[in-house]
Design a protein around this motif. Structure first.
Motif, PDB file in Angstrom:
ATOM      1  N   PRO A  59       0.815  -1.215   0.000  1.00 32.41           N
ATOM      2  CA  PRO A  59       0.000   0.000   0.000  1.00 32.41           C
ATOM      3  C   PRO A  59       0.850   1.268   0.000  1.00 32.41           C
ATOM      4  O   PRO A  59       0.453   2.279  -0.564  1.00 32.41           O
ATOM      5  N   ALA A 101      -2.685  -5.143  -7.000  1.00 32.84           N
ATOM      6  CA  ALA A 101      -3.706  -6.181  -7.197  1.00 32.84           C
ATOM      7  C   ALA A 101      -3.048  -7.545  -7.401  1.00 32.84           C
ATOM      8  O   ALA A 101      -3.525  -8.554  -6.873  1.00 32.84           O
ATOM      9  N   LYS A 104      -1.807  -8.874  -4.081  1.00 36.04           N
ATOM     10  CA  LYS A 104      -2.926  -9.396  -3.293  1.00 36.04           C
ATOM     11  C   LYS A 104      -3.385 -10.750  -3.834  1.00 36.04           C
ATOM     12  O   LYS A 104      -3.766 -11.637  -3.068  1.00 36.04           O
ATOM     13  N   ASP A 152      -9.804 -13.734   6.653  1.00 36.52           N
ATOM     14  CA  ASP A 152      -8.654 -13.012   6.101  1.00 36.52           C
ATOM     15  C   ASP A 152      -8.609 -13.116   4.586  1.00 36.52           C
ATOM     16  O   ASP A 152      -8.285 -12.144   3.889  1.00 36.52           O
ATOM     17  N   ASN A 155     -11.097 -10.737   3.037  1.00 40.96           N
ATOM     18  CA  ASN A 155     -10.575  -9.367   3.037  1.00 40.96           C
ATOM     19  C   ASN A 155      -9.531  -9.178   1.948  1.00 40.96           C
ATOM     20  O   ASN A 155      -9.489  -8.130   1.289  1.00 40.96           O
ATOM     21  N   LEU A 156      -8.663 -10.163   1.755  1.00 43.21           N
ATOM     22  CA  LEU A 156      -7.659 -10.085   0.688  1.00 43.21           C
ATOM     23  C   LEU A 156      -8.319 -10.037  -0.690  1.00 43.21           C
ATOM     24  O   LEU A 156      -7.885  -9.281  -1.565  1.00 43.21           O
ATOM     25  N   SER A 170     -11.270  -8.850  -1.399  1.00 46.64           N
ATOM     26  CA  SER A 170     -11.868  -7.519  -1.555  1.00 46.64           C
ATOM     27  C   SER A 170     -10.808  -6.485  -1.916  1.00 46.64           C
ATOM     28  O   SER A 170     -11.022  -5.651  -2.803  1.00 46.64           O
ATOM     29  N   ALA A 171      -9.662  -6.529  -1.239  1.00 45.50           N
ATOM     30  CA  ALA A 171      -8.582  -5.590  -1.538  1.00 45.50           C
ATOM     31  C   ALA A 171      -8.048  -5.805  -2.960  1.00 45.50           C
ATOM     32  O   ALA A 171      -7.775  -4.845  -3.683  1.00 45.50           O
ATOM     33  N   ARG A 172      -7.928  -7.072  -3.361  1.00 43.66           N
ATOM     34  CA  ARG A 172      -7.476  -7.378  -4.722  1.00 43.66           C
ATOM     35  C   ARG A 172      -8.444  -6.798  -5.750  1.00 43.66           C
ATOM     36  O   ARG A 172      -8.034  -6.184  -6.734  1.00 43.66           O
ATOM     37  N   ASN A 173      -9.737  -6.955  -5.516  1.00 43.06           N
ATOM     38  CA  ASN A 173     -10.732  -6.434  -6.442  1.00 43.06           C
ATOM     39  C   ASN A 173     -10.697  -4.914  -6.517  1.00 43.06           C
ATOM     40  O   ASN A 173     -10.814  -4.337  -7.601  1.00 43.06           O
ATOM     41  N   VAL A 174     -10.525  -4.258  -5.374  1.00 37.85           N
ATOM     42  CA  VAL A 174     -10.461  -2.788  -5.362  1.00 37.85           C
ATOM     43  C   VAL A 174      -9.257  -2.303  -6.160  1.00 37.85           C
ATOM     44  O   VAL A 174      -9.371  -1.407  -7.006  1.00 37.85           O
ATOM     45  N   TRP A 175      -8.073  -2.880  -5.924  1.00 33.24           N
ATOM     46  CA  TRP A 175      -6.888  -2.433  -6.638  1.00 33.24           C
ATOM     47  C   TRP A 175      -6.978  -2.756  -8.126  1.00 33.24           C
ATOM     48  O   TRP A 175      -6.476  -2.007  -8.965  1.00 33.24           O
TER      49      TRP A 175
END
Length: 166
Positions: A8, A67, A70, A98, A101-102, A104-109
């Motif tokens: 990040p 992404a 992640k 966990d 959450n990973l 979701s973060a991968r999809n956002v990036w």
């Protein structure tokens, strides 16, 4: 599992460097214009358009790298979950949370990377380089031999038009 706590921070660092580069280019261009009284070459190498394109595509690449990292962490987490013994429900639930959450973060990036590349590409197609602009000519007069793409968006009529002048 490898720790990727720096990921990040990489995106933030690229945005900060892009902003600092843009400020430096604007300052250098202002000083260059003040120092030059002759009209030899008023076009600096680092124009605003080049800085925006470089920053946009650089930010897109950075978001894509985040992404991808992640995704690699998610694959590691999947392997760890597959290696758990059959009775470890609490550990499986924790790792599943966990992993969610990973994901979701991968999809956002991933969405940030695609969006930044799309916006930058549209800006590159819709804007004209400084070399094609000639001062003194009217808005409908273009220098010969330089095709110009023009993108017009009218939100009131809900229309988009693309014109090519030659």
């Amino acid at each position: 599992m490898r720790s990727r706590a720096w990921c990040p921070r990489l995106g933030v660092a690229i945005v900060v460097v892009s902003c600092l580069l843009a400020c430096a280019v604007q300052t250098a261009a202002a000083q260059d214009q003040e120092e030059r009284s002759d009209a030899v070459s008023q076009t600096p190498f680092w124009t605003k358009r080049k800085v925006v394109l470089l920053g946009g595509f650089g930010g897109s690449i950075a978001a894509g790298a985040l992404a991808w990292s992640k995704e690699m962490e998610l694959r590691d987490r999947k392997r760890e979950m597959q290696g758990l013994p059959p009775g470890a429900i609490d550990e499986w639930n924790r790792q599943f949370s966990d992993a969610t959450n990973l994901a979701s973060a991968r999809n956002v990036w991933g969405v940030v990377a695609i969006s930044a590349a799309t916006v930058t590409s549209l800006y590159a197609m819709a804007s004209r380089p400084r070399e094609t602009r000639t001062p003194g000519l009217g808005p409908d007069v273009h220098p010969p031999g330089k095709p110009i793409w023009d993108l017009r968006v009218n939100p009131f009529l809900r229309s988009v038009s693309v014109e090519w002048s030659f």
